[in-house]
Write an enzyme that holds these catalytic residues in place. Structure first.
Site, PDB file in Angstrom:
ATOM      1  N   ASP A  38       0.815  -1.223   0.000  1.00  0.00           N
ATOM      2  CA  ASP A  38       0.000   0.000   0.000  1.00  0.00           C
ATOM      3  C   ASP A  38       0.844   1.267   0.000  1.00  0.00           C
ATOM      4  O   ASP A  38       0.429   2.299   0.531  1.00  0.00           O
ATOM      5  CB  ASP A  38      -0.961   0.018   1.206  1.00  0.00           C
ATOM      6  N   LYS A  41       2.183   2.284  -5.171  1.00  0.00           N
ATOM      7  CA  LYS A  41       2.915   1.866  -6.371  1.00  0.00           C
ATOM      8  C   LYS A  41       2.124   2.165  -7.650  1.00  0.00           C
ATOM      9  O   LYS A  41       2.685   2.590  -8.637  1.00  0.00           O
ATOM     10  CB  LYS A  41       3.219   0.359  -6.305  1.00  0.00           C
ATOM     11  N   GLY A  65      -4.054  -4.100  -4.614  1.00  0.00           N
ATOM     12  CA  GLY A  65      -5.021  -3.068  -4.995  1.00  0.00           C
ATOM     13  C   GLY A  65      -4.232  -1.817  -5.340  1.00  0.00           C
ATOM     14  O   GLY A  65      -3.784  -1.117  -4.455  1.00  0.00           O
ATOM     15  N   HIS A  66      -3.980  -1.599  -6.629  1.00  0.00           N
ATOM     16  CA  HIS A  66      -3.175  -0.452  -7.045  1.00  0.00           C
ATOM     17  C   HIS A  66      -4.103   0.687  -7.480  1.00  0.00           C
ATOM     18  O   HIS A  66      -4.780   0.597  -8.494  1.00  0.00           O
ATOM     19  CB  HIS A  66      -2.216  -0.852  -8.170  1.00  0.00           C
ATOM     20  N   THR A  67      -4.094   1.738  -6.674  1.00  0.00           N
ATOM     21  CA  THR A  67      -5.033   2.835  -6.907  1.00  0.00           C
ATOM     22  C   THR A  67      -4.406   3.905  -7.795  1.00  0.00           C
ATOM     23  O   THR A  67      -3.299   4.356  -7.540  1.00  0.00           O
ATOM     24  CB  THR A  67      -5.430   3.462  -5.554  1.00  0.00           C
ATOM     25  N   ARG A 169       3.449 -28.805  -6.890  1.00  0.00           N
ATOM     26  CA  ARG A 169       3.301 -29.377  -8.238  1.00  0.00           C
ATOM     27  C   ARG A 169       1.952 -30.048  -8.496  1.00  0.00           C
ATOM     28  O   ARG A 169       1.862 -31.080  -9.148  1.00  0.00           O
ATOM     29  CB  ARG A 169       4.474 -30.335  -8.533  1.00  0.00           C
ATOM     30  N   GLN A 249       2.210  -5.859  -3.309  1.00  0.00           N
ATOM     31  CA  GLN A 249       2.480  -5.976  -1.865  1.00  0.00           C
ATOM     32  C   GLN A 249       3.759  -5.170  -1.546  1.00  0.00           C
ATOM     33  O   GLN A 249       4.038  -4.201  -2.221  1.00  0.00           O
ATOM     34  CB  GLN A 249       2.605  -7.422  -1.404  1.00  0.00           C
ATOM     35  N   THR A 264       3.041 -12.569   2.668  1.00  0.00           N
ATOM     36  CA  THR A 264       2.290 -13.144   1.558  1.00  0.00           C
ATOM     37  C   THR A 264       3.101 -14.333   1.026  1.00  0.00           C
ATOM     38  O   THR A 264       4.153 -14.658   1.592  1.00  0.00           O
ATOM     39  CB  THR A 264       1.966 -12.083   0.482  1.00  0.00           C
ATOM     40  N   GLY A 327     -10.926  -3.033   2.267  1.00  0.00           N
ATOM     41  CA  GLY A 327     -11.577  -1.945   3.009  1.00  0.00           C
ATOM     42  C   GLY A 327     -11.183  -1.924   4.486  1.00  0.00           C
ATOM     43  O   GLY A 327     -11.649  -1.075   5.243  1.00  0.00           O
ATOM     44  N   ARG A 330      -6.121   0.409   8.002  1.00  0.00           N
ATOM     45  CA  ARG A 330      -4.702   0.050   8.072  1.00  0.00           C
ATOM     46  C   ARG A 330      -4.114   0.535   9.392  1.00  0.00           C
ATOM     47  O   ARG A 330      -4.499   1.605   9.882  1.00  0.00           O
ATOM     48  CB  ARG A 330      -3.929   0.688   6.909  1.00  0.00           C
TER      49      ARG A 330
HETATM   50  P1  IMP Z   1      -2.481 -12.812   1.412  1.00  0.00           P
HETATM   51  O1  IMP Z   1      -1.397 -12.497   0.469  1.00  0.00           O
HETATM   52  O2  IMP Z   1      -3.843 -12.384   0.948  1.00  0.00           O
HETATM   53  O3  IMP Z   1      -2.477 -14.233   1.874  1.00  0.00           O
HETATM   54  O4  IMP Z   1      -2.219 -11.960   2.765  1.00  0.00           O
HETATM   55  C1  IMP Z   1      -1.058 -12.151   3.544  1.00  0.00           C
HETATM   56  C2  IMP Z   1      -0.699 -10.863   4.285  1.00  0.00           C
HETATM   57  O5  IMP Z   1      -0.278  -9.891   3.354  1.00  0.00           O
HETATM   58  C3  IMP Z   1      -1.869 -10.228   5.052  1.00  0.00           C
HETATM   59  O6  IMP Z   1      -1.377  -9.581   6.198  1.00  0.00           O
HETATM   60  C4  IMP Z   1      -2.408  -9.194   4.084  1.00  0.00           C
HETATM   61  O7  IMP Z   1      -3.062  -8.140   4.723  1.00  0.00           O
HETATM   62  C5  IMP Z   1      -1.109  -8.735   3.429  1.00  0.00           C
HETATM   63  N1  IMP Z   1      -1.311  -8.270   2.062  1.00  0.00           N
HETATM   64  C6  IMP Z   1      -1.542  -9.014   0.973  1.00  0.00           C
HETATM   65  N2  IMP Z   1      -1.645  -8.245  -0.109  1.00  0.00           N
HETATM   66  C7  IMP Z   1      -1.473  -6.994   0.300  1.00  0.00           C
HETATM   67  C8  IMP Z   1      -1.424  -5.731  -0.399  1.00  0.00           C
HETATM   68  O8  IMP Z   1      -1.548  -5.635  -1.619  1.00  0.00           O
HETATM   69  N3  IMP Z   1      -1.205  -4.640   0.375  1.00  0.00           N
HETATM   70  C9  IMP Z   1      -0.999  -4.731   1.720  1.00  0.00           C
HETATM   71  N4  IMP Z   1      -1.013  -5.865   2.384  1.00  0.00           N
HETATM   72  C10 IMP Z   1      -1.237  -6.997   1.683  1.00  0.00           C
END
Ligand code: IMP
Length: 449
Positions: A38, A41, A65-67, A169, A249, A264, A327, A330
């Protein structure tokens, strides 16, 4: 007949095309987040995109989520590269991505409706991209539930289970949708998932309906260009065209270097570009590292500078810090320099981009974390291995805030002195220049130096 000696001489003189850095006409530049995601980017890819012929996603999936905001409009992209808003830019979804066909279809339909785009023309997706099927999402939910208080705070988009299937795999790849064995392969994967879900005592409600939507989305995908994008990207480079790899991410969520297990499931650092797009390390050029002037984190996991008081609340309000994908509010806190230095090191960042400076306009003074104090009293500037289990206390330095609006300022020299001092302080600490400062979400509010 050639002697061994003459053979060696011949080999020495031979030009090995494509093995030396200077033989490439063009490089892959990378843009990625240096914190917990967030960082903004999407906005910066959009600003940089005109310089590039290709914008490519190399990891992650619909958890992103790229705004982007421009012409008074706001749009959030999840899986589609942020170069789609620029004409003549080819967009690539690379093999390192996990793609949800259903979310993809919705994204395309929304872009077509809002912006009258024809994405079948300027978007190419790797046949090797892993696909998210309905039971992956269910497994994500079941696994998070089973973790109880230790849950990761996943976006529940099926990211972890899909990468798990890829690595073990068992997964499905996009190219499979073109095969007449697709249904058979799908059933085998689903059967394994159902066994696992039953073990976790999770009832897969609404599966039939979800499957009908999934297969319709797979058919929809067939009208797009599916290709071995590693060839495509390398051919573009060989032609002298430029490529921008768009990270999703943030580096502190990297599967290897993030605050494991609160991460992630992909390689979010620069190393992920090579495996996620099929480009060699000697083809990497600039690495743009994006960071916020403060820190945020969504989901569970350690966050040393997190603020639980009114200051954190004010940051959330000023920065509109609510997840673009889920939503969720943060978590907010001050800038963490040990964490920033770590990710600058891991990624080989060559240029920094500081986002959301305007969010700090309201503060008279700012705190910056310069080191951590461990429970045994030791002070360190490095990220401890056991940061998830060890309570670290941030050591702060106070710097003077600018405490005024930045609206309308387009020239770096015209920024308030305190903000220029903040920039200079971070540069000195991190050892990399800050080349852009963003002062509002709009495309135009990006001050280049
Ligand atoms: P997942 O990738 O959905 O399994 O989430 C794993 C962790 O990464 C969680 O804490 C999510 O909130 C965080 N996360 C995943 N994608 C994003 C992102 O695009 N922005 C911020 N945090 C993310």
């Amino acid at each position: 007949m050639a002697t061994a000696k003459s053979q060696i001489a011949k080999t020495k003189n031979k030009k090995f095309k494509g093995t030396k850095r200077d033989t490439f006409k063009s490089m892959v530049d990378i843009l990625l987040g240096l914190q917990w995601g967030d960082e903004g980017k999407g906005k910066i890819v959009d600003v940089l995109a005109p310089k590039y012929n290709v914008v490519a996603r190399f990891q992650g999936g619909p958890n992103a989520g790229h705004t982007l905001e421009f012409d008074g409009m706001k749009h959030v992209l999840h899986q589609i590269p942020s170069g789609v808003f620029r004409e003549d830019c080819m967009n690539v979804i690379g093999n390192g991505v996990v793609l949800d066909p259903v979310i993809f279809k919705k994204e395309v339909e929304s872009l077509t409706e809002k912006f009258k785009m024809d994405l079948t023309k300027n978007l190419v997706i790797s046949t090797k991209t892993a696909i998210i099927i309905p039971t992956h999402r269910m497994m994500d939910a079941a696994q998070e539930k089973a973790k109880g208080d230790a849950k990761i705070g996943s976006t529940l988009k099926g990211i972890g289970p899909t990468y798990t299937d890829k690595v073990s795999r068992h997964g499905l790849r996009l190219g499979d949708i073109l095969s007449d064995k697709f249904q058979e392969k799908y059933e085998a994967v689903k059967a394994r998932h159902l066994q696992w879900l039953s073990f976790l005592e999770y009832t897969p409600e609404g599966l039939e309906e979800a499957e009908a939507i999934f297969f319709a989305a797979c058919d929809f995908l067939k009208s797009f260009k599916l290709a071995e994008t590693e060839y495509l990207v390398n051919k573009e480079l060989a032609k002298g065209n430029s490529v921008l790899a768009e990270g999703a991410q943030g580096s502190l969520l990297d599967i290897d270097f993030g605050s494991y297990p609160f991460v992630t499931s992909s390689s979010t650092t620069a190393a992920g570009v090579c495996s996620g797009l099929g480009v060699a390390p000697n083809k990497i050029g600039e690495v743009y590292g994006i960071f916020k002037a403060y820190c945020t984190r969504v989901g569970s996991g350690p966050f040393p500078t997190e603020l639980f008081d009114n200051t954190g609340e004010e940051m959330r309000r000023e920065g509109n810090e609510f997840g673009a994908t889920t939503g969720r509010p943060r978590r907010c806190g001050w800038l963490d320099l040990p964490a920033l230095k770590y990710t600058v090191m891991l990624n080989g960042v060559t240029q920094l981009v500081m986002m959301k400076a305007d969010v700090l306009n309201i503060f008279e003074n700012l705190e910056v974390c310069t080191a951590y104090k461990l429970p045994n009293g030791e002070v360190t500037e490095e990220m401890p291995y056991d940061i998830c289990d060890t309570e670290v206390t941030p050591i702060y330095t106070t710097v003077k805030g600018w405490n005024c609006s930045l609206e309308g300022i387009t020239d770096f020299d015209k920024l308030p002195q305190e903000l220029k001092d903040y920039v200079a302080y971070i540069e000195e600490q991190v050892g990399v220049p800050i080349k852009f400062v963003s002062t509002s979400p709009d495309r135009t509010a990006t001050i280049a130096r």
